[in-house]
Design an enzyme around this catalytic site. Structure first.
Site, PDB file in Angstrom:
ATOM      1  N   TYR A   1       0.832  -1.207   0.000  1.00  0.00           N
ATOM      2  CA  TYR A   1       0.000   0.000   0.000  1.00  0.00           C
ATOM      3  C   TYR A   1       0.866   1.257   0.000  1.00  0.00           C
ATOM      4  CZ  TYR A   1      -2.971  -3.807   1.558  1.00  0.00           C
ATOM      5  OH  TYR A   1      -3.604  -5.022   1.652  1.00  0.00           O
TER       6      TYR A   1
ATOM      7  N   THR B   1      -8.015   0.299  17.685  1.00  0.00           N
ATOM      8  CA  THR B   1      -8.793   0.367  18.934  1.00  0.00           C
ATOM      9  C   THR B   1      -9.664   1.608  19.029  1.00  0.00           C
ATOM     10  OG1 THR B   1      -6.979   1.439  20.135  1.00  0.00           O
ATOM     11  CG2 THR B   1      -7.040  -0.982  20.153  1.00  0.00           C
TER      12      THR B   1
END
Length: 317
Positions: A156, A228
């Protein structure tokens, strides 16, 4: 009631979601109340993984569930000092590497099959000493946790793209314990913390060594998990080192002065910016700690003791 979609929303749906209640989703979410972790995936369809995902982070790392994997290699991080900016985002304290840097820090080895480029780190901490870390060890919670993020630079082009792509992100967790003397590189991050007291506050940080933040150990635990915070993408390989680094009471006190809002509307303190542990759902927790060996004169030697367990209490100072 908004419908919770099982597929990724369209651009139009994303734009409509951001207009909900006249505020952006980024401004809406927090770590407590009706905008806290329990509600992230219920209100915004784009964040449905936060509630429906089966590979969410953080987790409680239980010694009885650790699986020794002899194929796990040492983690390698380039020994390059970098410049960047430390920012109060209103959700966390974030250090981001300077965009114009010529030399990138790469993370390789460990459980990784690709090369990952360091992008940023986040600091999570509590307003009291018995809370703050996102990952916990056998239910033991640390007062703070640093998370070092890198993106898969072989597949990426940048962190934003890798965030929602397979094997896109590595996250290295450093658990922080109270001590009389701080990790030297942590002092580089916290020396100017008073300059970012309010949201949007930023300060330049020079010559930071990421590898210098790491504890002096080759041992770690690893599992497949998620970011998270919203949108909780399940694209992260987590590495949690098996030894804490140290932070002083003075450094924690400085962090606890930071606020979520601006000078006119400071809102609540920035601390307690942690997501509670999520269900493991039978994911393997692998480690390079061989419980059936012990060190004698600096060498790993076989032992006859087969019932040797990792204890969180051994982390306490």
């Amino acid at each position: 009631m908004l419908q919770i979609f099982e597929v990724w929303p369209t651009v139009q749906e994303k734009n409509e979601a951001r207009m909900f209640a006249g505020v952006s989703w980024e401004d809406w979410w927090t770590y407590d109340g009706i905008s806290g972790p329990a509600f992230w995936g219920l209100i915004n369809p784009e964040w449905s993984l936060c509630n429906k995902g089966r590979r969410q982070s953080p987790v409680n790392l239980e010694p009885s569930k650790l699986l020794y994997d002899p194929n796990l290699r040492p983690v390698h991080i380039d020994k390059i000092r970098i410049n960047g900016g430390l920012t109060n985002t209103g959700h966390s304290v974030v250090f981001t590497v300077e965009n114009t840097t010529r030399y990138h820090i790469n993370v390789t080895g460990g459980p990784l099959s690709y090369k990952y480029q360091f992008h940023e780190l986040h600091i999570h901490y509590g307003l009291q000493d018995n809370m703050g870390s996102e990952h916990v060890i056998n239910e033991y919670v640390f007062p703070a946790e640093i998370q070092i993020f890198g993106f898969n630079s072989q597949l990426y082009t940048n962190f934003s793209e890798a965030l929602y792509r397979a094997q896109g992100v590595v996250a290295i967790s450093l658990l922080l314990q109270l001590g009389d003397l701080s990790n030297p590189e942590l002092r580089v991050l916290t020396d100017q913390i008073e300059k970012i007291r309010y949201v949007g506050g930023a300060v330049e940080v020079k010559h930071l060594s990421i590898v210098g933040l790491l504890p002096e150990t080759k041992y770690y635990m690893t599992y497949d998990g998620s970011i998270t915070m919203p949108a909780c993408y399940e694209t992260v390989t987590w590495i949690i080192f098996n030894k804490p680094i140290y932070i002083t009471k003075q450094q924690l006190h400085g962090l606890r002065k930071l606020m979520q809002g601006d000078m006119k509307h400071p809102k609540a303190p920035l601390g307690n910016n942690y997501r509670p542990p999520q269900p493991l759902h039978h994911r393997p927790l692998r480690t390079n700690i061989d419980f059936n060996t012990k060190e004698i004169n600096g060498k790993d030697c076989p032992t006859m003791h087969h019932k040797v367990f990792y204890k969180a209490n051994s982390w306490k100072k």
